[in-house]
Structure formats: structure tokens, C-alpha cells
Design an enzyme around this catalytic site. Structure first.
Site, mmCIF file in Angstrom:
data_model
loop_
_atom_site.group_PDB
_atom_site.id
_atom_site.type_symbol
_atom_site.label_atom_id
_atom_site.label_comp_id
_atom_site.label_asym_id
_atom_site.label_seq_id
_atom_site.Cartn_x
_atom_site.Cartn_y
_atom_site.Cartn_z
ATOM 1 N N GLU A 1 0.987 -1.330 0.087
ATOM 2 C CA GLU A 1 -0.062 -0.123 0.042
ATOM 3 C C GLU A 1 0.890 1.269 0.080
ATOM 4 O O GLU A 1 0.497 2.288 0.676
ATOM 5 C CB GLU A 1 -1.019 0.001 0.945
ATOM 6 N N GLU B 1 -5.238 -8.122 -0.894
ATOM 7 C CA GLU B 1 -5.792 -7.923 0.236
ATOM 8 C C GLU B 1 -7.377 -7.591 -0.041
ATOM 9 O O GLU B 1 -7.504 -6.498 -0.957
ATOM 10 C CB GLU B 1 -5.429 -7.031 1.310
#
Length: 477
Positions: free
Chosen positions: A193, A289
Site C-alpha cells: 500500500e 488484500e
């Protein structure tokens, strides 16, 4: 009964049998086996994911905490009777995480032996502190932040902070070495991320920003000899930010899999789906995810994802998942779970000989040229090396030391075919279908003779699959 329904029905029956066997304390109905034979390489795994593109998806589950690295994969089993195809662990950053890292890597080895691919994330502390904890809020990782000047020091070779980071990387070495010694490839997702600033490594665009730390990390561990690591680059589905994803991309030579974490929405928006394809340059893409298990219909609408991984206890959060929803995905005939993964290795021999098509003509490298970009055409069969193709187990088709390639990574109808240096991209992946067609998963289109012409020198192209005879090919036996 439709084929899809029958597959789901049989999977459901198998799952019920497995769940009953487990409940009675018995063994699994099928003997566990790794996803690949001994000698499997990182390249074999990458090629396997490339071959999944547009065809299948691996199920996945992030597990934890480190002290109990089977908690959530076992919950998947409780719900479905099946185990995920991708098992996820984390190095972690708290003292408890660090104390239990060996449990994580013991489970990585066990997951591989049982038929799953291991994937490791790293929530790492800033190199100024030994441990840290996730506390939430606007600054979720307590004690982990760097000023701009400290960041510049971190990414400058030979500085104290840069050296401290490499000492932190040294902590991972014994664990990756265990997997290498066992012949196990592993998906590794550092600096995940990185397009969001919740983490100390994230939110810094540009050449010396977050992507630079990814490059440093990869270079250092590759320099340690870890050729079993599949490098997973990752960003998050931030609203309105799909267009800026390139600011964080470390480059094709640093990335094996391109992945997205989906937290802003339940499933990627079309702009994020397209952005990930664009930045991947033909490399496999995946959902590293997710909170909600993607439905079969969603995966079919965005077919180029190659796996998804549900994050830990989100599996049972009612606002994200229901047992029936999880079952529907795990039982879908296109989703591959533990025990259904078979990774071919490059050591397996390919089939070599002519590829024949419409009019009995052969697939031919124009003029027997070996330069990148040489056209591939249809020609009278003549037994020369220009018509001797090796259909590899890695998804490639090769002649004259080059790969059959879709020009410019193109995906549009009419994109011409050429030969090019083999590079592992999606433009060089081909699947032999039961219809006799040769499909390029990246484009979703098949090898085609324009207009069905049988004239010598007719250059081949990709085109939407149809019933025409000029899309049927006979491969070497």
C-alpha cells in the site's frame, strides 16, 4: 446439469466429506502434495500466474496472528471444507510478532507441502526503532515516522539510516533461507500500500520516494542469493488516485506480480482494474488484500486478476462476508484451492515441431529472420528451423531462440504477431484450447489468419475467438 453447476455440486459434496472427516479426527481424503515438483523456480511460478490470467483465480487467506498462523485458514476450512490456494503470513513488527516468526515460516513450509502457495507480507518498523505496534488512527504505527531529510538519508546508499535498514533486512535472511533450502518459492510483498501515507514507507511519489525503498529491498535480498522470492508490488484502491499509480511503480525489472489492496470499495472500480493492467505491462495482476470475498460474477467481470486474499478476521465480519458467499466462491469451478494447483517446471521437456493451420500451411518466421520484431506468417511447410516451434510447459511458443509475441503488448483485434526476446510477459503466453485454438490470456483473443487467407506470407494476428477454421491449429505431438 450445466458444467459450472456440476463442478460446484461436486466440490460441495467433497467439502462436506472433508469437513466430516476432519470433525471425526480423520485424515484428509486426499494425500497432501506440493503445488510443484522439486526444482520449481521463481520463473515457473511467475509463468504459472501468467497462465491463470483470464482463466482461473486462486483463493487466498491472510492468516495470523504470528502465534497462531493457521487460525483463519482453518476457519476457511470450517466454512467450506476446503483450504485456500494462497496462504498468507507476515513478519510483523511487535515483539510478539518477532518472537513467533519461526511459527509463521514453519506454517509456510507446511502450506506448501499441503498444496498452497505461501505469501509473506512485512509490516516493518522504521529502522530507528526495534519494535512498534499498530494502534490505529491517523498515525497508526506508533513511533514509526520519518522526516523528509531522514527519508532522503534512508534511500541514499551508505548512510547510517540506509545501513540500519539493511540490518533490518538481515533479520529476514534466516527465514527466506529456510524456504530456499527447502526448494520453496514464496510471494513477498514488502512496502505494501505504498501509495498511501498511513505507513512510514508510503505516500512518497517519485524516483526517490516509496518505490526507491522497494528497489533497495529487492536489490539487497537478491544480492543475498534469494532467487526463490517472487516480488509482489502493491498499492491501495484510493478514490480518484488510479491515474497516479505510476508515481509509485519501481519498474518492470523489479516487479513480478502487480497487486491491489481493496479497502475503499468492496471490489475494484473499473478505473483501478484498468490502471493495474496498464502499469503491469503484461505481468500478472492480483488482489493481495480484500475484505469481502469476491463473487464469481465479479471475478468473471474482471477476469485478469489471478488470485485474491481475504484479510484475516474480515472473513467472518458480517458486514463483509457470509458463509454462503464464501462457499459460492470457493466452490466455483474457475477458482483453484489447495490441492488444485499444478505449477509446471521449466525442466519438463516441451513439444517441438511444426504448427499447422488453415490450408495445411505452417506457422513460419518470415525469412527465417532472428531480429526482434520479425513477422510471423503462414507459409508452405518446408521443414526449416523457421517452422520448428517448441511449445513449452511455461506457456511460451518458441522458434529460432525467440518467443511468439503479440506486438507491443497489444490486446486489440488485428494486433500482428512477431518474434521477440523471451521476457516472461503476458504478450508471450499461449494456451492450447480444446477447440484447437491458441489463446493469449492477456488479450483474451486467439491466434488468427486474417480473412482465412492461405497465401504464403499472410501475417498472423490476434482476434476474437469464433468458429472459423482459420483459428484452428495442430501443435507438435
Amino acid at each position: 446439469m450445466s458444467r459450472r453447476f456440476s463442478v460446484r455440486f461436486l466440490r460441495a459434496l467433497s467439502a462436506i466429506a472433508l469437513a466430516t472427516t476432519v470433525a471425526l479426527g480423520g485424515a484428509s481424503p486426499a494425500a497432501a502434495a506440493p503445488p510443484a515438483p522439486p526444482g520449481v523456480t521463481r520463473t515457473d511460478v511467475i509463468n504459472y500466474f501468467a497462465g491463470l490470467t483470464g482463466r482461473n483465480w486462486l483463493s487466498g487467506q491472510q492468516d495470523g496472528p504470528n502465534s497462531n498462523p493457521t487460525q483463519w485458514t482453518n476457519k476457511v476450512r470450517d466454512i467450506t471444507g476446503l483450504f485456500p490456494g494462497v496462504w498468507g503470513g507476515d513478519f510483523g513488527f511487535s515483539q510478539n510478532d518477532i518472537d513467533n516468526r519461526q511459527r509463521v515460516f514453519d506454517q509456510a513450509k507446511a502450506a506448501w507441502a499441503a498444496g498452497s502457495i505461501p505469501a509473506i507480507t512485512w509490516h516493518a518498523c522504521v529502522p530507528l526503532v526495534a519494535t512498534c505496534n499498530f494502534e490505529g488512527g491517523s498515525w497508526p504505527v506508533k513511533g514509526s515516522w520519518l522526516s523528509d531529510s531522514q527519508w532522503n538519508e534512508l534511500v541514499t546508499d551508505g548512510t547510517p539510516l540506509n545501513t540500519s535498514w539493511k540490518r533490518r533486512l538481515d533479520q529476514t535472511v534466516p527465514y527466506f533461507q529456510q524456504l530456499k533450502d527447502a526448494g520453496i518459492p514464496v510471494l513477498f510483498r514488502p512496502q505494501h500500500e505504498m501509495n498511501e501515507a498511513w505507513s512510514w514507507w508510503g505516500g512518497r511519489p517519485g524516483a526517490n520516494g516509496s518505490r526507491k525503498l522497494f528497489q533497495i529491498t529487492r536489490d539487497y535480498l537478491v544480492g543475498k542469493g534469494f532467487d526463490n522470492i517472487v516480488w509482489v508490488w502493491n498499492v491501495k484502491d484510493l478514490a480518484g488516485k488510479a491515474g497516479s499509480v505510476g508515481d509509485y511503480y519501481p519498474g518492470d525489472s523489479y516487479v513480478d506480480l502487480v497487486t491491489l489492496d481493496v479497502w475503499v470499495q468492496y471490489f475494484p472500480s473499473n478505473d483501478w482494474y484498468q490502471a493495474m493492467q496498464n502499469i503491469s505491462h503484461g505481468k500478472p495482476i492480483a488482489l493481495a488484500e480484500v475484505g469481502r470475498t469476491p463473487t464469481p460474477a465479479q471475478l468473471a467481470a474482471q477476469p485478469k486478476w489471478t488470485y485474491f486474499s481475504v484479510w484475516m478476521d474480515w472473513l467472518i465480519k458480517p458486514e463483509y462476508n457470509t458463509n454462503d458467499g464464501v462457499k459460492a466462491t470457493y466452490y466455483d469451478g474457475r477458482v483453484l484451492n489447495r490441492g488444485e494447483i499444478s505449477i509446471p517446471t521449466g525442466s519438463q521437456p516441451g513439444r517441438t515441431g511444426p504448427i499447422t493451420g488453415v490450408g495445411g500451411k505452417c506457422v513460419d518466421v518470415a525469412g527465417a529472420g532472428t531480429a526482434n520484431g520479425t513477422a510471423v506468417d503462414l507459409y508452405d511447410c518446408n521443414g526449416t528451423a523457421a517452422q520448428r516451434w517448441t511449445v513449452g510447459t511455461d506457456g511460451t511458443i518458441r522458434a529460432l531462440g525467440k518467443c511468439l509475441d503479440v506486438t507491443g503488448q497489444g490486446t486489440a483485434n488485428g494486433t500482428p504477431i512477431q518474434i521477440w526476446d523471451c521476457n516472461g510477459s503476458g504478450a508471450q503466453q499461449w494456451q492450447s484450447l480444446g477447440t484447437g485454438q491458441l489463446r493469449n490470456p492477456q488479450s483474451g483473443r486467439v491466434l488468427d489468419v486474417p480473412g482465412g487467407s492461405t497465401a504464403n506470407g499472410t501475417r498472423l494476428q490476434i482476434w476474437d475467438a469464433n468458429s472459423n477454421a482459420w483459428q484452428r491449429w495442430t501443435l507438435p505431438a
